[in-house]
Design a protein around this motif. Structure first.
Motif, PDB file in Angstrom:
ATOM      1  N   GLN A   1       0.900  -1.271   0.156  1.00 55.91           N
ATOM      2  CA  GLN A   1      -0.043  -0.267  -0.058  1.00 55.91           C
ATOM      3  C   GLN A   1       0.856   1.303  -0.001  1.00 55.91           C
ATOM      4  O   GLN A   1       0.503   2.269  -0.580  1.00 55.91           O
ATOM      5  CB  GLN A   1      -0.971  -0.009   0.940  1.00 55.91           C
ATOM      6  N   ALA A   2       1.863   1.088   0.725  1.00 54.98           N
ATOM      7  CA  ALA A   2       2.979   2.299   0.975  1.00 54.98           C
ATOM      8  C   ALA A   2       3.470   2.565  -0.638  1.00 54.98           C
ATOM      9  O   ALA A   2       3.697   3.864  -1.163  1.00 54.98           O
ATOM     10  CB  ALA A   2       4.028   2.115   1.716  1.00 54.98           C
ATOM     11  N   SER A   3       3.759   1.648  -1.459  1.00 51.13           N
ATOM     12  CA  SER A   3       4.460   1.794  -2.693  1.00 51.13           C
ATOM     13  C   SER A   3       3.214   2.076  -3.491  1.00 51.13           C
ATOM     14  O   SER A   3       3.502   3.297  -4.446  1.00 51.13           O
ATOM     15  CB  SER A   3       4.695   0.379  -3.246  1.00 51.13           C
ATOM     16  N   THR A   4       2.054   1.847  -3.438  1.00 50.46           N
ATOM     17  CA  THR A   4       1.037   2.068  -4.450  1.00 50.46           C
ATOM     18  C   THR A   4       0.951   3.755  -3.961  1.00 50.46           C
ATOM     19  O   THR A   4       0.652   4.501  -5.011  1.00 50.46           O
ATOM     20  CB  THR A   4      -0.303   1.363  -4.027  1.00 50.46           C
ATOM     21  N   TYR A   5       0.785   4.151  -2.786  1.00 49.22           N
ATOM     22  CA  TYR A   5       0.469   5.519  -2.528  1.00 49.22           C
ATOM     23  C   TYR A   5       1.466   6.485  -2.993  1.00 49.22           C
ATOM     24  O   TYR A   5       1.387   7.348  -3.774  1.00 49.22           O
ATOM     25  CB  TYR A   5       0.349   5.640  -0.867  1.00 49.22           C
ATOM     26  N   CYS A   6       2.832   6.106  -2.743  1.00 53.06           N
ATOM     27  CA  CYS A   6       3.911   6.888  -3.287  1.00 53.06           C
ATOM     28  C   CYS A   6       4.150   6.952  -4.919  1.00 53.06           C
ATOM     29  O   CYS A   6       4.616   8.031  -5.325  1.00 53.06           O
ATOM     30  CB  CYS A   6       5.484   6.387  -2.649  1.00 53.06           C
ATOM     31  N   ALA A   7       3.673   5.921  -5.673  1.00 54.99           N
ATOM     32  CA  ALA A   7       3.784   5.842  -6.972  1.00 54.99           C
ATOM     33  C   ALA A   7       2.828   6.795  -7.425  1.00 54.99           C
ATOM     34  O   ALA A   7       2.953   7.507  -8.434  1.00 54.99           O
ATOM     35  CB  ALA A   7       3.432   4.495  -7.455  1.00 54.99           C
ATOM     36  N   GLU A   8       1.650   6.800  -7.190  1.00 57.33           N
ATOM     37  CA  GLU A   8       0.538   7.860  -7.529  1.00 57.33           C
ATOM     38  C   GLU A   8      -0.426   8.244  -6.305  1.00 57.33           C
ATOM     39  O   GLU A   8      -1.461   7.687  -6.366  1.00 57.33           O
ATOM     40  CB  GLU A   8      -0.470   7.169  -8.704  1.00 57.33           C
ATOM     41  N   PRO A   9      -0.078   9.132  -5.796  1.00 61.25           N
ATOM     42  CA  PRO A   9      -0.746   9.594  -4.416  1.00 61.25           C
ATOM     43  C   PRO A   9      -2.018  10.122  -4.598  1.00 61.25           C
ATOM     44  O   PRO A   9      -2.567  10.625  -5.768  1.00 61.25           O
ATOM     45  CB  PRO A   9       0.014  10.885  -3.634  1.00 61.25           C
ATOM     46  N   GLY A  10      -2.971   9.521  -3.821  1.00 61.56           N
ATOM     47  CA  GLY A  10      -4.576  10.306  -4.043  1.00 61.56           C
ATOM     48  C   GLY A  10      -4.938  10.115  -2.473  1.00 61.56           C
ATOM     49  O   GLY A  10      -4.473   9.407  -1.696  1.00 61.56           O
ATOM     50  N   ALA A  11      -6.218  10.662  -2.545  1.00 65.28           N
ATOM     51  CA  ALA A  11      -6.888  10.888  -1.128  1.00 65.28           C
ATOM     52  C   ALA A  11      -7.211   9.574  -0.612  1.00 65.28           C
ATOM     53  O   ALA A  11      -6.942   9.182   0.384  1.00 65.28           O
ATOM     54  CB  ALA A  11      -7.986  11.980  -1.148  1.00 65.28           C
TER      55      ALA A  11
ATOM     56  N   ASP B   1      -6.050   6.633  -1.524  1.00 64.78           N
ATOM     57  CA  ASP B   1      -4.831   5.994  -1.369  1.00 64.78           C
ATOM     58  C   ASP B   1      -4.343   6.190   0.188  1.00 64.78           C
ATOM     59  O   ASP B   1      -3.768   5.224   0.817  1.00 64.78           O
ATOM     60  CB  ASP B   1      -3.898   6.060  -2.473  1.00 64.78           C
ATOM     61  N   ARG B   2      -4.304   7.361   0.484  1.00 64.73           N
ATOM     62  CA  ARG B   2      -3.860   7.737   1.680  1.00 64.73           C
ATOM     63  C   ARG B   2      -4.525   7.141   2.814  1.00 64.73           C
ATOM     64  O   ARG B   2      -4.022   6.872   3.829  1.00 64.73           O
ATOM     65  CB  ARG B   2      -3.811   9.286   1.937  1.00 64.73           C
ATOM     66  N   GLU B   3      -5.910   7.322   2.636  1.00 68.39           N
ATOM     67  CA  GLU B   3      -6.570   6.795   3.490  1.00 68.39           C
ATOM     68  C   GLU B   3      -6.551   5.169   3.927  1.00 68.39           C
ATOM     69  O   GLU B   3      -6.597   4.779   4.985  1.00 68.39           O
ATOM     70  CB  GLU B   3      -8.197   7.262   3.386  1.00 68.39           C
ATOM     71  N   ARG B   4      -6.476   4.675   2.661  1.00 71.79           N
ATOM     72  CA  ARG B   4      -6.157   3.224   2.818  1.00 71.79           C
ATOM     73  C   ARG B   4      -4.987   2.886   3.367  1.00 71.79           C
ATOM     74  O   ARG B   4      -4.691   1.726   4.148  1.00 71.79           O
ATOM     75  CB  ARG B   4      -6.201   2.528   1.405  1.00 71.79           C
ATOM     76  N   LEU B   5      -3.879   3.613   3.160  1.00 67.00           N
ATOM     77  CA  LEU B   5      -2.377   3.299   3.924  1.00 67.00           C
ATOM     78  C   LEU B   5      -2.673   3.495   5.231  1.00 67.00           C
ATOM     79  O   LEU B   5      -1.927   2.996   5.928  1.00 67.00           O
ATOM     80  CB  LEU B   5      -1.258   4.673   3.140  1.00 67.00           C
ATOM     81  N   GLU B   6      -3.177   4.572   5.520  1.00 66.06           N
ATOM     82  CA  GLU B   6      -3.287   4.753   7.023  1.00 66.06           C
ATOM     83  C   GLU B   6      -3.995   3.647   7.616  1.00 66.06           C
ATOM     84  O   GLU B   6      -3.667   3.300   9.030  1.00 66.06           O
ATOM     85  CB  GLU B   6      -3.899   6.361   7.431  1.00 66.06           C
ATOM     86  N   GLN B   7      -5.246   3.356   7.326  1.00 69.38           N
ATOM     87  CA  GLN B   7      -5.793   2.102   7.810  1.00 69.38           C
ATOM     88  C   GLN B   7      -5.145   0.737   7.824  1.00 69.38           C
ATOM     89  O   GLN B   7      -5.058   0.012   8.757  1.00 69.38           O
ATOM     90  CB  GLN B   7      -7.054   1.823   7.133  1.00 69.38           C
TER      91      GLN B   7
ATOM     92  N   LEU C   1       6.658   4.826  11.006  1.00 67.73           N
ATOM     93  CA  LEU C   1       5.804   5.098  10.064  1.00 67.73           C
ATOM     94  C   LEU C   1       4.692   5.975  10.570  1.00 67.73           C
ATOM     95  O   LEU C   1       4.055   6.633  10.002  1.00 67.73           O
ATOM     96  CB  LEU C   1       5.371   3.702   9.723  1.00 67.73           C
ATOM     97  N   GLU C   2       4.328   5.867  11.691  1.00 68.51           N
ATOM     98  CA  GLU C   2       3.288   6.376  12.474  1.00 68.51           C
ATOM     99  C   GLU C   2       3.707   7.974  12.323  1.00 68.51           C
ATOM    100  O   GLU C   2       2.833   8.830  11.982  1.00 68.51           O
ATOM    101  CB  GLU C   2       3.129   6.014  14.071  1.00 68.51           C
ATOM    102  N   TYR C   3       5.160   8.237  12.668  1.00 71.16           N
ATOM    103  CA  TYR C   3       5.396   9.781  12.590  1.00 71.16           C
ATOM    104  C   TYR C   3       4.864  10.222  11.379  1.00 71.16           C
ATOM    105  O   TYR C   3       4.570  11.456  11.147  1.00 71.16           O
ATOM    106  CB  TYR C   3       6.820   9.879  12.951  1.00 71.16           C
ATOM    107  N   LEU C   4       5.529   9.439  10.027  1.00 69.25           N
ATOM    108  CA  LEU C   4       5.668  10.263   8.857  1.00 69.25           C
ATOM    109  C   LEU C   4       3.874  10.063   8.356  1.00 69.25           C
ATOM    110  O   LEU C   4       3.721  11.115   7.733  1.00 69.25           O
ATOM    111  CB  LEU C   4       6.016   9.022   8.004  1.00 69.25           C
ATOM    112  N   LEU C   5       3.025   9.463   8.960  1.00 69.74           N
ATOM    113  CA  LEU C   5       1.484   9.339   8.328  1.00 69.74           C
ATOM    114  C   LEU C   5       0.883  10.163   9.315  1.00 69.74           C
ATOM    115  O   LEU C   5      -0.189  10.773   8.967  1.00 69.74           O
ATOM    116  CB  LEU C   5       1.293   7.868   8.421  1.00 69.74           C
ATOM    117  N   PHE C   6       1.089  10.254  10.627  1.00 71.37           N
ATOM    118  CA  PHE C   6       0.093  11.083  11.677  1.00 71.37           C
ATOM    119  C   PHE C   6       0.613  12.273  12.281  1.00 71.37           C
ATOM    120  O   PHE C   6      -0.172  12.875  13.010  1.00 71.37           O
ATOM    121  CB  PHE C   6      -0.285   9.968  12.524  1.00 71.37           C
ATOM    122  N   ASP C   7       2.011  12.400  12.399  1.00 71.60           N
ATOM    123  CA  ASP C   7       2.493  13.458  13.308  1.00 71.60           C
ATOM    124  C   ASP C   7       2.116  14.989  12.606  1.00 71.60           C
ATOM    125  O   ASP C   7       2.321  15.057  11.338  1.00 71.60           O
ATOM    126  CB  ASP C   7       4.041  13.554  13.254  1.00 71.60           C
ATOM    127  N   LYS C   8       1.111  15.684  13.294  1.00 71.56           N
ATOM    128  CA  LYS C   8       0.468  17.005  12.722  1.00 71.56           C
ATOM    129  C   LYS C   8       1.803  17.849  12.271  1.00 71.56           C
ATOM    130  O   LYS C   8       1.412  18.444  11.173  1.00 71.56           O
ATOM    131  CB  LYS C   8      -0.342  17.671  13.734  1.00 71.56           C
TER     132      LYS C   8
END
Length: 347
Positions: free
Chosen positions: A57-67, A69-75, A146-153
């Motif tokens: 999922q991380a590779s998918t998101y970084c290849a073509e980021p989308g809203a 995809d970001r939600e799926r990555l976080e989940q 990974l939590e830092y990269l995804l969720f740190d405000k």
């Protein structure tokens, strides 16, 4: 883990098992280990599956980021992190090799080393490679990074926020490292079956690991942030997943992991000792602790900042505390298990 180290560990375990241990009868302690091994194996298999999906999922998101995809990555991060929480209680065997437990989750982190390392790596011109992650230490290699990269405000509103190229490189490389470690851990636990089943001392090791998990849950993951220890001040930043708001979800996952992968054969051991009533009390207390959810499935910050909501947290703490007493004191005494030094030191 390096192949040479892995082979040495497996060889050493085999030698110990064959040279100094007599197999226990199948209607005694080994029968518990015969149940625990496949239960823990299933948890490690799930961890390997979820972390592999996280890497994809991380590779998918970084290849073509989308809203979406970001939600799926976080989940998917949450799903993988909860899979780790379910088997986090196992603190012996293959997970000890190369500080694997710390590679999965560097915590506690009183010096905020994860943020400092992330700040350096995301702003450095140094290429993000597997070797760099391997050499950068456990604070970089697992779920907290990974939590830092995804969720740190603050990070998520800065110029290096995902999907910035360098940050994405860090994200994808760490997820691959995590997935590789999970796959190897699952395989190593499978190969650990013979020494585990044939070494009577692993009965006590398994029980002690559950005892340590409950003690950490009570003292470090609940009491300290609640202000029941230390300076008496409530502090959500002492929890182990405050950036993502999943500290209490992870508590629930740990309890459910213990209930599913440890409790059945543990209760059977107690019944074999004639401790039927104690076994029933422990079963009821597990149920009572889990009955606090989903009411407690909220960010710790929300429950700590409101006195009415705090009562939910107090109820959970009391139930976990009573469960810890039943298992770590009464059941341990009944089974002749002496609580010793915990090498994981909170992880």
């Amino acid at each position: 883990m390096q192949p040479v180290i892995r082979a040495f560990c497996a060889s050493a375990l085999a030698i110990v098992a064959s040279a100094s241990v007599v197999a226990a009868p199948m209607d005694g302690p080994q029968s518990a280990r015969a149940g625990w091994h496949p239960a823990i194996q299933s948890a490690y298999d799930l961890l390997a599956e979820e972390t592999n999906q996280l890497a994809e999922q991380a590779s998918t998101y970084c290849a073509e980021p989308g809203a979406n995809d970001r939600e799926r990555l976080e989940q998917q991060w949450r799903d993988a992190f909860m899979a780790w929480q379910q088997v986090r209680f196992v603190d012996f065997g293959p997970v000890e090799n190369n500080n694997l437990a710390w590679q999965f989750q560097f915590w506690p982190d009183p010096k905020n080393l994860v943020a400092r390392k992330a700040g350096y790596l995301t702003t450095s011109d140094q290429p993000i490679t597997a070797d760099l992650i391997e050499q950068s230490g456990v604070a970089v290699q697992g779920f907290p990074m990974l939590e830092y990269l995804l969720f740190d405000k603050p990070f998520s509103t800065g110029k290096h926020a995902l999907p910035a190229t360098h940050s994405c490189a860090l994200l994808t490389t760490v997820t691959r490292h995590l997935a590789s470690n999970s796959k190897q851990l699952s395989a190593d636990w499978h190969h650990f079956k013979t020494p585990y089943l044939n070494t009577e001392a692993y009965q006590a090791s398994t029980i002690k690991s559950a005892m340590a998990a409950l003690e950490i849950l009570e003292e470090r993951r609940l009491a300290k942030p609640m202000g029941l220890r230390g300076n008496g001040k409530r502090n959500p930043y002492l929890t182990d997943a405050w950036r993502s708001g999943t500290s209490l979800l992870s508590v629930e996952a740990t309890l459910r992991g213990l209930q599913q992968h440890f409790l059945p054969d543990f209760l059977e051991l107690l019944k074999q000792k004639g401790e039927l009533q104690l076994a029933e009390r422990i079963q009821r207390q597990f149920d009572a602790a889990l009955d606090n959810f989903p009411e407690a499935d909220r960010p710790m910050t929300a429950l700590l900042s409101d006195d009415n909501a705090f009562r939910t947290l107090q109820g959970l703490y009391v139930d976990v505390s009573q469960l810890t007493t039943l298992v770590n004191d009464q059941a341990a005494v009944a089974l002749g298990v002496v609580r010793g030094f915990n090498s994981s030191d909170g992880d």
